[in-house]
Design a protein around this motif. Sequence first.
Motif, short mmCIF file in Angstrom:
data_model
loop_
_atom_site.label_atom_id
_atom_site.label_comp_id
_atom_site.label_asym_id
_atom_site.label_seq_id
_atom_site.Cartn_x
_atom_site.Cartn_y
_atom_site.Cartn_z
N ARG A 78 0.85 -1.20 0.00
CA ARG A 78 0.00 0.00 0.00
C ARG A 78 0.89 1.26 0.00
NH1 ARG A 78 -0.46 -1.63 5.28
NH2 ARG A 78 0.28 -0.10 6.81
N GLY A 79 0.35 2.29 -0.58
CA GLY A 79 1.15 3.52 -0.65
C GLY A 79 1.97 3.58 -1.92
N GLU A 80 2.13 2.42 -2.57
CA GLU A 80 2.83 2.41 -3.86
C GLU A 80 1.78 2.31 -4.95
OE1 GLU A 80 6.33 -0.02 -4.61
OE2 GLU A 80 6.53 -0.30 -2.46
N ASN A 81 1.91 3.15 -5.94
CA ASN A 81 0.93 3.21 -7.01
C ASN A 81 1.12 2.01 -7.95
OD1 ASN A 81 -0.92 4.11 -8.80
ND2 ASN A 81 -0.07 6.17 -8.98
N ILE A 82 0.13 1.09 -7.98
CA ILE A 82 0.25 -0.10 -8.85
C ILE A 82 -0.04 0.29 -10.29
CG2 ILE A 82 -0.73 -2.37 -9.40
CD1 ILE A 82 -1.17 -2.72 -6.35
N LYS A 83 0.90 -0.03 -11.18
CA LYS A 83 0.81 0.40 -12.57
C LYS A 83 0.47 -0.74 -13.54
CE LYS A 83 1.88 4.76 -12.20
NZ LYS A 83 0.88 5.75 -12.63
N TYR A 84 0.92 -1.95 -13.22
CA TYR A 84 0.76 -3.05 -14.19
C TYR A 84 0.86 -4.38 -13.45
CZ TYR A 84 1.89 -5.98 -18.32
OH TYR A 84 1.91 -6.95 -19.31
N VAL A 85 -0.06 -5.28 -13.75
CA VAL A 85 -0.04 -6.63 -13.14
C VAL A 85 -0.24 -7.66 -14.25
CG1 VAL A 85 -1.03 -8.16 -11.39
CG2 VAL A 85 -1.12 -5.68 -11.05
N THR A 86 0.59 -8.69 -14.28
CA THR A 86 0.41 -9.73 -15.29
C THR A 86 0.76 -11.10 -14.69
OG1 THR A 86 1.00 -10.42 -17.54
CG2 THR A 86 2.77 -9.49 -16.23
N PRO A 87 0.04 -12.15 -15.10
CA PRO A 87 0.44 -13.50 -14.68
C PRO A 87 1.75 -13.86 -15.36
CG PRO A 87 -1.76 -13.49 -15.67
CD PRO A 87 -1.13 -12.18 -15.98
N GLN A 107 5.04 2.10 -9.05
CA GLN A 107 5.80 3.28 -9.47
C GLN A 107 7.29 3.13 -9.16
OE1 GLN A 107 3.94 5.82 -11.06
NE2 GLN A 107 6.02 6.30 -11.64
N SER A 108 7.61 2.34 -8.10
CA SER A 108 9.01 2.31 -7.66
C SER A 108 9.66 0.93 -7.63
CB SER A 108 9.11 2.91 -6.25
OG SER A 108 8.28 2.17 -5.37
N SER A 109 8.86 -0.15 -7.71
CA SER A 109 9.43 -1.49 -7.56
C SER A 109 8.69 -2.54 -8.39
CB SER A 109 9.36 -1.95 -6.10
OG SER A 109 9.99 -1.03 -5.25
#
Length: 218
Positions: A78-87, A107-109
Amino acid sequence: GFSTQTSEMLQKICIRNLVRKYCRGLTAERKVQLQQKVVTSAVFSGKKEGYLESLSQPFLETRLKENDLNPKVLQLIRGENIKYVTPVIKYDRNGFKARERLLVLTQSSAYVVEMAKIKQKIEYSTLKGISTSNLSDGIVVIHVPEDNKQKGDVILQCEHIFETVTKLCILANKQSVVKVVKGSLRFRVGSGKEGTMVFTVGPEPQVFKDKTGQLTVV
């Protein structure tokens, strides 16, 4: 002379206006698409098989939504902006066992996630390299520094390799560290040890550990 100059000038002005009109007419989404595809081209054009076929396929913003993630994982990042998720399929560094995972890019990791657990976190600032082969496989290796926090480099198989690598190198701002390799590549297993991966062409795609203990990608 004068009229030719004038007509050339008018032509340039006309073209500039058309370009400006085209750019203004682009939706924000289409602009992002084009910016991403420019990076894909710089990284892969003429280097990796399947690149030309990928041109006609628009990149998705993400393959899975944030609420597809386990609430525990969302808590942890939480607190990190999620940009992309893929299996993805992750291959163990030692026995090369294939495991179903999710790759979450914020955004950062970058996070490698198993259901409710974060298996590995790679801060973009520490990311050393991103390697893929020149063949049509979906393997990507994320190279990390040798430190106690990291267990070694991450070996992943992605269905949308061009999209995933492009998103990763844009978010990490590490376009220059992407390598497209021929034949084989080395990766770190952790505790100073290295492994080798071999890329070869065959009748059917497969990934296996060969007799010499190398990971073979066909």
